[in-house]
Write a protein that holds these residues in place. Structure first.
Motif, PDB file in Angstrom:
ATOM      1  N   GLU A   1      16.989   8.466 -51.172  1.00 22.81           N
ATOM      2  CA  GLU A   1      17.986   9.510 -50.895  1.00 22.81           C
ATOM      3  C   GLU A   1      17.377  10.889 -51.149  1.00 22.81           C
ATOM      4  OE1 GLU A   1      21.392   9.196 -53.411  1.00 22.81           O
ATOM      5  OE2 GLU A   1      22.481  10.728 -52.268  1.00 22.81           O
ATOM      6  N   GLU A   2      16.560  10.945 -52.200  1.00 17.28           N
ATOM      7  CA  GLU A   2      15.894  12.206 -52.564  1.00 17.28           C
ATOM      8  C   GLU A   2      14.936  12.635 -51.445  1.00 17.28           C
ATOM      9  OE1 GLU A   2      14.850  12.763 -56.670  1.00 17.28           O
ATOM     10  OE2 GLU A   2      12.747  12.883 -56.111  1.00 17.28           O
ATOM     11  N   ALA A   3      14.140  11.674 -50.972  1.00 17.31           N
ATOM     12  CA  ALA A   3      13.169  11.985 -49.920  1.00 17.31           C
ATOM     13  C   ALA A   3      13.892  12.389 -48.634  1.00 17.31           C
ATOM     14  CB  ALA A   3      12.287  10.766 -49.668  1.00 17.31           C
ATOM     15  N   GLN A   4      14.973  11.672 -48.316  1.00 20.88           N
ATOM     16  CA  GLN A   4      15.698  11.949 -47.081  1.00 20.88           C
ATOM     17  C   GLN A   4      16.344  13.330 -47.121  1.00 20.88           C
ATOM     18  OE1 GLN A   4      18.151   8.676 -45.901  1.00 20.88           O
ATOM     19  NE2 GLN A   4      18.911   9.688 -44.068  1.00 20.88           N
ATOM     20  N   ARG A   5      16.878  13.685 -48.284  1.00 22.46           N
ATOM     21  CA  ARG A   5      17.564  14.971 -48.415  1.00 22.46           C
ATOM     22  C   ARG A   5      16.576  16.141 -48.439  1.00 22.46           C
ATOM     23  NH1 ARG A   5      21.698  17.634 -52.043  1.00 22.46           N
ATOM     24  NH2 ARG A   5      20.867  19.742 -52.062  1.00 22.46           N
ATOM     25  N   LEU A   6      15.450  15.967 -49.171  1.00 22.69           N
ATOM     26  CA  LEU A   6      14.603  17.127 -49.440  1.00 22.69           C
ATOM     27  C   LEU A   6      13.432  17.320 -48.479  1.00 22.69           C
ATOM     28  CD1 LEU A   6      14.180  17.045 -53.338  1.00 22.69           C
ATOM     29  CD2 LEU A   6      15.578  18.603 -51.997  1.00 22.69           C
ATOM     30  N   CYS A   7      12.836  16.222 -48.034  1.00 20.61           N
ATOM     31  CA  CYS A   7      11.506  16.369 -47.418  1.00 20.61           C
ATOM     32  C   CYS A   7      11.560  16.756 -45.942  1.00 20.61           C
ATOM     33  CB  CYS A   7      10.734  15.055 -47.556  1.00 20.61           C
ATOM     34  SG  CYS A   7      10.441  14.638 -49.268  1.00 20.61           S
ATOM     35  N   ASP A   8      10.669  17.677 -45.573  1.00 16.82           N
ATOM     36  CA  ASP A   8      10.493  17.997 -44.159  1.00 16.82           C
ATOM     37  C   ASP A   8       9.725  16.860 -43.494  1.00 16.82           C
ATOM     38  OD1 ASP A   8      11.616  20.697 -44.091  1.00 16.82           O
ATOM     39  OD2 ASP A   8      10.013  21.140 -45.503  1.00 16.82           O
ATOM     40  N   ARG A   9       8.690  16.377 -44.198  1.00 15.59           N
ATOM     41  CA  ARG A   9       7.933  15.230 -43.690  1.00 15.59           C
ATOM     42  C   ARG A   9       7.607  14.321 -44.864  1.00 15.59           C
ATOM     43  NH1 ARG A   9       2.779  16.338 -41.147  1.00 15.59           N
ATOM     44  NH2 ARG A   9       2.625  18.016 -42.677  1.00 15.59           N
ATOM     45  N   ILE A  10       7.366  13.057 -44.533  1.00 16.30           N
ATOM     46  CA  ILE A  10       7.100  12.064 -45.575  1.00 16.30           C
ATOM     47  C   ILE A  10       5.894  11.223 -45.179  1.00 16.30           C
ATOM     48  CG2 ILE A  10       7.983   9.956 -46.687  1.00 16.30           C
ATOM     49  CD1 ILE A  10      10.812  11.074 -46.166  1.00 16.30           C
ATOM     50  N   ALA A  11       4.971  11.031 -46.120  1.00 14.23           N
ATOM     51  CA  ALA A  11       3.908  10.035 -45.923  1.00 14.23           C
ATOM     52  C   ALA A  11       4.341   8.801 -46.698  1.00 14.23           C
ATOM     53  CB  ALA A  11       2.580  10.559 -46.448  1.00 14.23           C
ATOM     54  N   LEU A  12       4.443   7.686 -45.996  1.00 17.21           N
ATOM     55  CA  LEU A  12       4.773   6.415 -46.658  1.00 17.21           C
ATOM     56  C   LEU A  12       3.467   5.760 -47.063  1.00 17.21           C
ATOM     57  CD1 LEU A  12       7.408   4.336 -44.660  1.00 17.21           C
ATOM     58  CD2 LEU A  12       7.456   4.972 -47.046  1.00 17.21           C
ATOM     59  N   ILE A  13       3.295   5.510 -48.350  1.00 20.38           N
ATOM     60  CA  ILE A  13       2.061   4.886 -48.818  1.00 20.38           C
ATOM     61  C   ILE A  13       2.375   3.489 -49.331  1.00 20.38           C
ATOM     62  CG2 ILE A  13       0.162   5.013 -50.489  1.00 20.38           C
ATOM     63  CD1 ILE A  13       0.044   7.862 -50.248  1.00 20.38           C
ATOM     64  N   ASP A  14       1.563   2.542 -48.900  1.00 19.40           N
ATOM     65  CA  ASP A  14       1.731   1.165 -49.355  1.00 19.40           C
ATOM     66  C   ASP A  14       0.344   0.592 -49.599  1.00 19.40           C
ATOM     67  OD1 ASP A  14       3.044  -1.146 -50.006  1.00 19.40           O
ATOM     68  OD2 ASP A  14       3.249  -1.856 -47.948  1.00 19.40           O
ATOM     69  N   LYS A  15       0.115   0.059 -50.776  1.00 17.60           N
ATOM     70  CA  LYS A  15      -1.179  -0.524 -51.149  1.00 17.60           C
ATOM     71  C   LYS A  15      -2.333   0.425 -50.823  1.00 17.60           C
ATOM     72  CE  LYS A  15       0.512  -5.230 -50.378  1.00 17.60           C
ATOM     73  NZ  LYS A  15       1.609  -5.024 -49.424  1.00 17.60           N
ATOM     74  N   GLY A  16      -2.156   1.688 -51.190  1.00 20.65           N
ATOM     75  CA  GLY A  16      -3.251   2.656 -51.055  1.00 20.65           C
ATOM     76  C   GLY A  16      -3.463   3.238 -49.676  1.00 20.65           C
ATOM     77  N   ARG A  17      -2.646   2.806 -48.704  1.00 24.49           N
ATOM     78  CA  ARG A  17      -2.839   3.311 -47.332  1.00 24.49           C
ATOM     79  C   ARG A  17      -1.566   3.967 -46.809  1.00 24.49           C
ATOM     80  NH1 ARG A  17      -6.702   1.523 -43.764  1.00 24.49           N
ATOM     81  NH2 ARG A  17      -8.426   0.460 -44.796  1.00 24.49           N
ATOM     82  N   ILE A  18      -1.734   4.951 -45.957  1.00 27.42           N
ATOM     83  CA  ILE A  18      -0.558   5.551 -45.318  1.00 27.42           C
ATOM     84  C   ILE A  18      -0.104   4.622 -44.191  1.00 27.42           C
ATOM     85  CG2 ILE A  18       0.279   7.471 -43.912  1.00 27.42           C
ATOM     86  CD1 ILE A  18      -1.173   9.365 -45.637  1.00 27.42           C
ATOM     87  N   THR A  19       1.154   4.168 -44.287  1.00 26.51           N
ATOM     88  CA  THR A  19       1.648   3.264 -43.248  1.00 26.51           C
ATOM     89  C   THR A  19       2.467   4.018 -42.201  1.00 26.51           C
ATOM     90  OG1 THR A  19       3.506   2.717 -44.654  1.00 26.51           O
ATOM     91  CG2 THR A  19       1.667   1.189 -44.691  1.00 26.51           C
ATOM     92  N   ALA A  20       2.969   5.181 -42.545  1.00 26.11           N
ATOM     93  CA  ALA A  20       3.710   6.002 -41.576  1.00 26.11           C
ATOM     94  C   ALA A  20       3.768   7.424 -42.109  1.00 26.11           C
ATOM     95  CB  ALA A  20       5.122   5.458 -41.391  1.00 26.11           C
TER      96      ALA A  20
END
Ligand SMILES: Nc1ncnc2c1ncn2[C@@H]1O[C@H](COP(=O)(O)OP(=O)(O)OP(=O)(O)O)[C@@H](O)[C@H]1O
Length: 304
Positions: free
Chosen positions: A194-213
């Motif tokens: 909810e925090e990321a959705q409300r605040l961020c202009d863009r988001i890097a999703l990181i999973d197991k050390g890699r950016i997935t989106a």
């Protein structure tokens, strides 16, 4: 967003602890004036990534620049443009709010005047209070003040609202938005959707050390299969085959007669005409957008 020049640039960043690579070819750039989120499950490598940006860890590979400076080689210069949120253990319990503000202001050649900063963060009434007796929300406000005291161009906030109650969390979000509105770039590490959705202009999703989106919150959500959620209780049973034939249908759930479909706007339109054709009423019809939570689970396959 106030401009489009990158102030933080990370390319092919790699960091290992022993033989374990925990940040693996991570690349992103943050534009001046944006709130850029780094989101991911526990242990994904978020903190390690921002610690490399702060110059607190030496990368094993890749390149990091903050305002054109190398955070390791030009560490002293980087501390003048980048403010980082302290961890709780870094402040002594006996220090008062005023003492902490004065102490940290003395570390910078051109610090912000701490009085208006304290005022803006609602700390004026707490100046003589010792750190050890501040509430969680007051501590976080103080950490934000200390991160801003050097007049940074970029501020790194790592799990800022963990442990805060919903009211204090929302207050903190408003403060972060205010910081951005004053032109400071914010790099925000969080695992609150909810925090990321409300605040961020863009988001890097990181999973197991890699950016997935890497996208805007809305962009991430619209990548999710079934970005529109439709739920209703039909006045008469619906034919399963008719439901399955709805366009853009991504999921179907029937729980005690209440049907929830994941789909798109197209699914909603087709459903309404299907219901009309069969003279079925949709009781308590709700159409909502999928949340970042749904996108996160879909894009990382993670269990929170
Ligand atoms: N100093 C260290 N030595 C060895 N391993 C470490 C060290 N710091 C972190 N790790 C490991 O590296 C991985 C990534 O940790 P990191 O703190 O960057 O993840 P994170 O995404 O910030 O996680 P969380 O959301 O739980 O804070 C984890 O498996 C962690 O246990």
């Amino acid at each position: 967003m106030t401009s489009t020049s990158p102030i933080v640039e990370v390319s092919n960043l790699r960091k290992a602890y022993g033989v374990r690579t925990v940040v693996d070819e991570v690349s992103f750039s943050v534009d001046e004036g944006e709130i850029f989120g780094i989101l991911g499950p526990n242990g994904a490598g978020k903190t390690t990534t921002v610690e490399c940006v702060e110059g607190l860890r030496v990368p094993d590979g890749g390149r990091v620049r903050v305002a054109g400076l190398d955070p390791v080689a030009d560490h002293a210069a980087v501390t003048q443009v980048l403010g980082a949120q302290l961890q709780e253990s870094e402040l002594q319990a006996k220090l008062t709010v005023r003492e902490a503000l004065e102490l940290y202001a003395a570390l910078y050649p051109n610090p912000a005047d701490w009085r208006p900063l304290a005022e803006r963060l609602g700390l004026t009434g707490r100046l003589n209070t010792r750190f050890g007796v501040l509430s969680g929300g007051q501590k976080q406000r103080l950490f934000i003040a200390l991160a801003l005291i050097g007049n940074p161009r970029v501020v790194v906030l790592d799990e800022l609202t963990t442990g805060l109650d919903p009211r204090a969390r929302r207050d903190t979000w408003e403060i972060v938005e205010d910081v951005r509105d004053r032109g400071v770039t914010v790099l925000l590490v969080t695992h609150f959707m909810e925090e990321a959705q409300r605040l961020c202009d863009r988001i890097a999703l990181i999973d197991k050390g890699r950016i997935t989106a890497l996208d805007t919150p809305q962009g991430l959500i619209s990548r999710t299969a079934g970005s529109t959620i439709i739920s209703f209780t039909p006045s008469a049973p619906l034919d399963d085959a008719d439901v399955a034939a709805l366009p853009a249908l991504a999921s179907v759930e029937n729980k005690d007669g209440r049907i929830t479909l994941g789909g798109s706007d197209e699914t909603v339109t087709a459903l309404l005409s299907l219901l009309a054709r069969h003279r079925i009423t949709a009781h308590q019809l709700r159409v909502t957008d999928a949340t970042l939570d749904d996108a996160f689970l879909d894009l990382t396959g993670a269990t929170q």
